[in-house]
Design a protein around this motif. Structure first.
Motif: not given
Lengths: 564, 236
Positions: A486-492, A495-501
């Motif tokens: 995933i992207k580092v920006s996703d961690l910031h 978004r609360r989808s399981r793939s990112v959360a």
């Protein structure tokens, strides 16, 4: 009185100063116990003295004046004198006394030197006052009257010996060893007479042998040679292998036939391979062979320091005389002469004089003479006149043999498998091998266990561990994002989808585990989240580690990537 | 004009670094024993030790505790915090230190790559070893990984006995904070400690610095350590 007052002052300063300052500047100060009328503080060196004088002396004086019976004009600070140069005849008496006590039995004087306190006294009122606290020096060196009696007895035996001996020897100095016992200069006698605290009885003793006074121009009589040899470094405990057998053979030859064709002996090789051991072994063998052999070992830095001192004191002739009158001169780590032109020149002349006189020279270096940068060509070429031998890093079997020998010396049983285990992991040099063994032995003593491979592994885990687990949050976020694709920006992001959360929670958990950042700080760098979110993430991952094999595997892999 | 601030200098209970106020965990028992032994023995044999661990694990505290014990045992000592002293002349600072019973060099990492300090420490090491005195180093880097340029110094450091100091876990830090507060005469409940732990930096040295602030404020305001008081004082 002064000790109690100082303790009182220290307790104030301990509360007033940050621990770092207190430990660096105040705790090293010691009170000169011999002073009754004044509080004399002794600093380890001039740097500490200057600093204390500049930053703390007013406060010290203030505390003492207001909280003790000491007045500000009763306070002074002095510095422990520097170690005197080897060549100096007129040495501070307490050093001389200490040396003589150590060399009474004809062996090398002990390497430990009692600090002396006779220079650079600063008084609280007068900025610089080069007082000479002679009494203090005698007291500090631990030499009571009884010690002084012994010292004088030995001194005069030595003086009388010298008086009966012949003058300067010529040719191969090793043929005339019996005639060259080092002796004591009459200046020591003068020092003690001037000390002011010599008892009448002692005065009587020292006033007897006037005829034995040594003429200052007497080349042999005026010098006391301090060998500095380490008695633990002998041929018997030198472990030989392919890597060092040539060096050992050459050193043995020199010990048997000093000043012969292997002159100079130039031993070179990497650090911690036993060059210094071999050099001392030759020196010890020479002293063993002939009592009174004037063998002087010194590090090249000491040669340079002595020369600088000689120049400062306008005593370069004493310096030359000292180093040219030895039977064997052993200089360690000659590479530190690089760039020091004046020292090189002086050493060049000393070298020539010794070689002409048939006196042995042994030099060690970390490289082949021609490869020493910053060393004069003429010196490099002279180093090649005798024998040049290399010492290589020891092979596995030699490393094992060294470890076994060292363990025997420490009276520890080192099984073969444990010795191989250490030797296979510490390959660079013998010094580090010994360090590792010391750690293993310390562990064995502490735990009361016998040495085994398991114990060795446990002990060396400390030594061989890589960096402690401390990484940046940025790095954690980057590695976690890469791992989960995933992207580092996703961690910031919000978004609360399981793939990112889930990756975000893993990253937060790792940030708490591997860094010292506070929970609010961690929340902040994950898109400005609250510290309770971080707390929740950490609890969640901890729970999943127990129940979810995939998460457990992910965390394990990420930890490995981040900490190795 | 505000009310005069009561100075706690000289009034607060002493909280200098000693072995007594170092939070002991089993994993650090061996290093503690080795360090305590340095001043307990009268052995004339040179002893060299390096302790290392992550920032905040307590190596500075331990070195200062060794100095404390040496002072009590009337041994001469010199403590050198390298992060503070790196800018000064290495030879001036090292001059004559071979005559000192115990020299503690805190943060040897700071001098790695600095030619003049590396050389000064190399010569100091040799002289201290010759004199049979004790040299203790601390580092935040595993000694084999120290980026020392002078191989002669590096091999000497690695000839020392190397001990690793384990960092405290969060629970241990919490207990350590309660212990240090107690040593200063402050009563800190577990709830308050937990509250601080969840908000404050988790580096122990920073954590213990907060105790200074709480100590001063509690003395000035004559208040106990409650969550509202901590919140107000530390502005969480």
């Amino acid at each position: 009185m002064s000790n109690t007052a100082w303790e009182h002052c220290v307790s104030f300063l301990r509360d007033e100063l940050p621990a770092q300052q207190f430990n660096t500047w105040i705790r090293p100060l010691r009170v000169d116990d011999t002073q009754e009328e004044l509080l004399r503080l002794i600093a380890p060196n001039r740097f500490v003295l200057d600093w204390v004088n500049d930053k703390y002396m007013d406060r010290i004086r203030d505390i003492l004046t207001h909280h003790t019976t000491i007045n500000s004009n009763q306070v002074e600070i002095t510095v422990a004198a520097r170690k005197v140069a080897s060549f100096q005849k007129f040495r501070p008496h307490e050093d001389q006394a200490a040396d003589m006590r150590g060399s009474r039995n004809g062996r090398a004087a002990p390497m430990a030197e009692a600090p002396s306190y006779n220079q650079n006294t600063y008084s609280a009122d007068t900025p610089v006052n080069n007082a000479q606290p002679v009494n203090a020096a005698v007291g500090q060196s631990g030499g009571g009257p009884q010690d002084r009696d012994e010292f004088f007895d030995n001194s005069f035996n030595s003086i009388n010996d010298t008086a009966n001996r012949s003058q300067h020897n010529t040719g191969n100095s090793f043929s005339n060893f019996d005639e060259t016992i080092p002796s004591l200069s009459s200046s020591v006698y003068q020092d003690y007479q001037n000390a002011g605290n010599v008892s009448d009885q002692e005065r009587q003793v020292v006033s007897v042998p006037q005829p034995a006074r040594i003429n200052k121009s007497d080349v042999e009589g005026g010098l006391e040679h301090k060998s500095n040899l380490n008695p633990n470094f002998v041929f018997d405990n030198f472990v030989v292998g392919k890597s060092n057998q040539l060096g050992l053979a050459a050193a043995t030859q020199v010990a048997e036939n000093p000043g012969g064709s292997y002159n100079p002996l130039f031993i070179y090789g990497g650090v911690g391979l036993g060059k210094t051991h071999l050099m001392h072994a030759v020196g010890n063998a020479l002293c063993e062979k002939r009592v009174g052999a004037k063998v002087v070992y010194l590090h090249s830095e000491r040669f340079v320091a002595d020369m600088v001192k000689a120049l400062q004191l306008n005593a370069i002739n004493d310096f030359k005389r000292y180093y040219r009158s030895v039977d064997a001169l052993l200089i360690d780590d000659i590479q530190f002469f690089a760039g020091k032109e004046r020292s090189q020149e002086e050493f060049f002349h000393t070298f020539n004089a010794l070689l002409e006189g048939g006196q042995q020279i042994i030099v060690t270096c970390d490289r082949y003479p021609k490869e020493i940068e910053g060393l004069e060509e003429r010196l490099k070429s002279r180093f090649g006149w005798g024998l040049t031998v290399a010492i290589e890093p020891p092979e596995l079997e030699t490393r094992v043999a060294i470890l076994k020998r060292k363990a025997d010396q420490a009276r520890m049983n080192l099984p073969n498998d444990a010795a191989f285990f250490i030797a296979q992991r510490i390959r660079s040099n013998v010094r580090e091998l010994e360090g590792a063994l010391k750690r293993v032995i310390a562990n064995a003593h502490f735990t009361g266990r016998d040495i085994s491979v398991e114990l060795v592994r446990e002990s060396l885990k400390d030594l061989l561990a890589l960096q402690d687990r401390l990484v940046s949050i940025d790095n954690i976020q980057r590695i976690v994002a890469e791992y989960y694709k995933i992207k580092v920006s996703d961690l910031h992001s919000k978004r609360r989808s399981r793939s990112v959360a889930r990756p975000r929670q893993v990253a937060m958990y790792l940030a708490k585990d591997l860094t010292h950042h506070s929970l609010p700080e961690i929340g902040e760098v994950f898109g400005g989240r609250d510290h309770t979110t971080v707390l929740h993430a950490c609890r969640k991952i901890k729970e999943l580690l127990e129940s979810d094999a995939d998460i457990k595997e992910d965390v394990k892999n990420l930890l490995r990537t981040l900490t190795t | 004009m505000g009310s005069p601030v009561q100075l706690s200098l000289g009034v607060a209970l002493k909280d200098e670094a000693t072995f007594a106020n170092f939070f002991e965990k089993d994993a650090n028992a061996q290093v503690l024993a080795a360090l305590k032994n340095l001043t307990a023995t009268s052995s004339s044999e040179a002893q060299n030790i390096i302790i290392w661990g992550a920032p905040g694990c307590g190596v500075t505290h331990l070195l200062q505790a060794v100095c404390h014990d040496a002072y009590e045992a009337r041994k001469s000592l010199q403590y050198l915090p390298m992060n503070e002293l790196i800018g000064f002349d290495a030879n001036d600072i090292c001059e004559g230190l071979e005559g000192i019973d115990l020299v503690c060099i805190d943060g040897v990492d700071a001098i790695c790559g600095n030619r003049s300090w590396e050389h000064a420490f190399f010569h100091l090491y040799n002289k201290i070893k010759e004199a049979g005195h004790t040299l203790v180093f601390s580092s935040h880097t595993s000694p084999p990984s120290l980026p020392i340029l002078l191989p002669d110094l590096k091999s000497r450091l690695l000839a020392s006995v190397v001990y690793h100091v384990e960092s405290l876990t969060d629970t241990e830090k919490q207990n350590a904070m309660i212990m240090r507060a107690q040593a200063r005469g402050m009563e800190m409940s577990e709830d308050v400690a937990k509250y601080i732990m969840q908000r404050a930096p988790r580096d122990t040295s920073e954590l213990f610095e907060l105790l200074d602030r709480l100590d001063d404020a509690s003395l000035q305001q004559q208040r106990k350590l409650t969550i509202p008081f901590v919140k107000e004082t530390l502005q969480f």
